[in-house]
Design a protein around this motif. Structure first.
Motif, PDB file in Angstrom:
ATOM      1  N   GLY A 186       0.794  -1.133   0.036  1.00 58.18           N
ATOM      2  CA  GLY A 186       0.206   0.154  -0.075  1.00 58.18           C
ATOM      3  C   GLY A 186       0.841   1.164   0.108  1.00 58.18           C
ATOM      4  N   LEU A 187       2.236   1.121  -0.156  1.00 51.70           N
ATOM      5  CA  LEU A 187       2.931   2.322  -0.575  1.00 51.70           C
ATOM      6  C   LEU A 187       3.097   2.898  -1.839  1.00 51.70           C
ATOM      7  N   GLU A 194      20.914  25.375  -4.080  1.00 50.69           N
ATOM      8  CA  GLU A 194      20.369  24.344  -3.621  1.00 50.69           C
ATOM      9  C   GLU A 194      18.977  23.863  -3.856  1.00 50.69           C
ATOM     10  N   ILE A 195      18.664  22.656  -4.203  1.00 53.38           N
ATOM     11  CA  ILE A 195      17.185  22.292  -4.443  1.00 53.38           C
ATOM     12  C   ILE A 195      17.121  21.087  -3.653  1.00 53.38           C
ATOM     13  N   LEU A 196      15.968  20.918  -2.772  1.00 56.55           N
ATOM     14  CA  LEU A 196      15.404  19.846  -2.012  1.00 56.55           C
ATOM     15  C   LEU A 196      14.395  19.324  -2.480  1.00 56.55           C
ATOM     16  N   LEU A 197      14.591  17.871  -2.574  1.00 57.37           N
ATOM     17  CA  LEU A 197      13.249  17.009  -3.501  1.00 57.37           C
ATOM     18  C   LEU A 197      13.154  15.887  -2.282  1.00 57.37           C
ATOM     19  N   GLY A 198      12.148  15.265  -2.493  1.00 57.93           N
ATOM     20  CA  GLY A 198      11.771  13.949  -1.582  1.00 57.93           C
ATOM     21  C   GLY A 198      10.536  13.715  -1.588  1.00 57.93           C
ATOM     22  N   GLU A 199      10.023  12.900  -0.664  1.00 63.18           N
ATOM     23  CA  GLU A 199       8.379  12.577  -0.559  1.00 63.18           C
ATOM     24  C   GLU A 199       8.229  11.951   1.086  1.00 63.18           C
ATOM     25  N   ASP A 200       7.093  12.380   1.530  1.00 63.15           N
ATOM     26  CA  ASP A 200       6.785  11.894   2.939  1.00 63.15           C
ATOM     27  C   ASP A 200       5.600  10.851   2.551  1.00 63.15           C
ATOM     28  N   ASP A 201       5.752   9.781   3.346  1.00 62.19           N
ATOM     29  CA  ASP A 201       4.701   8.362   3.161  1.00 62.19           C
ATOM     30  C   ASP A 201       4.655   7.939   4.612  1.00 62.19           C
ATOM     31  N   LYS A 202       3.720   7.200   4.655  1.00 60.95           N
ATOM     32  CA  LYS A 202       3.349   6.483   6.063  1.00 60.95           C
ATOM     33  C   LYS A 202       4.471   5.718   6.576  1.00 60.95           C
ATOM     34  N   HIS A 203       5.381   5.149   6.125  1.00 59.46           N
ATOM     35  CA  HIS A 203       6.325   4.387   6.396  1.00 59.46           C
ATOM     36  C   HIS A 203       7.814   5.343   6.617  1.00 59.46           C
ATOM     37  N   SER A 251      22.969  14.771  -1.471  1.00 58.70           N
ATOM     38  CA  SER A 251      22.706  14.409  -0.220  1.00 58.70           C
ATOM     39  C   SER A 251      21.393  13.843   0.020  1.00 58.70           C
ATOM     40  N   THR A 252      21.291  12.819   0.799  1.00 56.97           N
ATOM     41  CA  THR A 252      20.138  12.254   1.012  1.00 56.97           C
ATOM     42  C   THR A 252      19.915  11.912   2.704  1.00 56.97           C
ATOM     43  N   VAL A 253      18.768  12.387   3.074  1.00 62.33           N
ATOM     44  CA  VAL A 253      18.628  12.051   4.653  1.00 62.33           C
ATOM     45  C   VAL A 253      17.129  11.322   4.627  1.00 62.33           C
ATOM     46  N   VAL A 254      16.953  10.298   5.441  1.00 62.47           N
ATOM     47  CA  VAL A 254      15.626   9.666   5.794  1.00 62.47           C
ATOM     48  C   VAL A 254      15.333   9.472   7.068  1.00 62.47           C
ATOM     49  N   HIS A 255      14.284   9.895   7.671  1.00 61.40           N
ATOM     50  CA  HIS A 255      13.266   9.617   8.803  1.00 61.40           C
ATOM     51  C   HIS A 255      12.327   8.375   8.665  1.00 61.40           C
ATOM     52  N   CYS A 256      12.517   7.384   9.435  1.00 66.25           N
ATOM     53  CA  CYS A 256      11.433   6.300   9.384  1.00 66.25           C
ATOM     54  C   CYS A 256      10.344   6.631  10.460  1.00 66.25           C
ATOM     55  N   HIS A 257       9.289   6.067  10.065  1.00 63.34           N
ATOM     56  CA  HIS A 257       8.072   6.519  11.115  1.00 63.34           C
ATOM     57  C   HIS A 257       7.874   5.066  11.857  1.00 63.34           C
TER      58      HIS A 257
END
Length: 183
Positions: free
Chosen positions: A74-75, A100-109, A131-137
């Motif tokens: 379901g992602l 700089e440009i910031l790209l990304g996505e927010d999702d439930k996970h 650069s990439t940063v990820v925060h897990c939920h």
């Protein structure tokens, strides 16, 4: 590390990047720098579009495999994300400035951001830092990042290398409207 990636160096996330204080905790944080040849555009948006449109063919195959798996959970799939507005490829544009440009996505996970930052290298040449940063939920996000992080690093390095091999977009040099001479 394969010799072909020597053009690309692992670096700390630049302190002036918009990513540095974005999340209170990060489950993945990396940055890779590549020197830009003289005359290359320093537009982070143009460079991000160029990198993401010149990725190696095998990346497309990996994305199809990923989409097949995540659709069952379901992602969001790349096909769905690519159909949305205000995007560069599948990535939402969160902010842009002259360096700089910031790209990304927010999702439930998980939530993630990518930075394409143009800087001056220590020896005076221009460089691009991806650069990439990820925060897990949740556990799904942590499992996902555990599985894809080695692929992520390979994809970033291979995409930067491919962009360098194709030939970076050139800077547009403004001309005087009256005389036609380069300013």
């Amino acid at each position: 590390m394969p010799r072909v990636f020597k053009l690309i160096t692992s670096v700390p996330i630049p302190s002036r990047s918009g990513l540095t204080h974005l999340y209170t905790s990060m489950h993945l944080a990396d940055a890779f720098a590549i020197r830009l040849p003289p005359g290359t555009s320093r537009s982070p948006e143009l460079l991000a579009r160029f990198i993401l449109s010149h990725r190696p063919a095998w990346v497309g195959w990996l994305i199809k495999v990923r989409d097949t798996v995540v659709a069952c959970l379901g992602l969001k799939t790349a096909k769905h994300l690519g159909s949305l507005a205000n995007r560069i490829g599948v990535f939402n544009v969160y902010s842009t400035n002259p360096t700089e440009i910031l790209l990304g996505e927010d999702d439930k996970h998980l939530d993630f951001r990518i930075s394409v930052l143009c800087t001056e290298a220590p020896e005076g040449s221009n460089q691009l830092v991806f650069s990439t940063v990820v925060h897990c939920h949740n556990a799904i996000g942590r499992a996902y990042i555990f599985i894809i992080s080695p692929f992520h690093r390979l994809i970033v390095k291979a995409s930067l290398l491919r962009a360098a091999r194709v030939g970076w977009p050139l800077a547009i040099v403004p001309k005087d409207n009256q005389t036609g001479e380069v300013k």
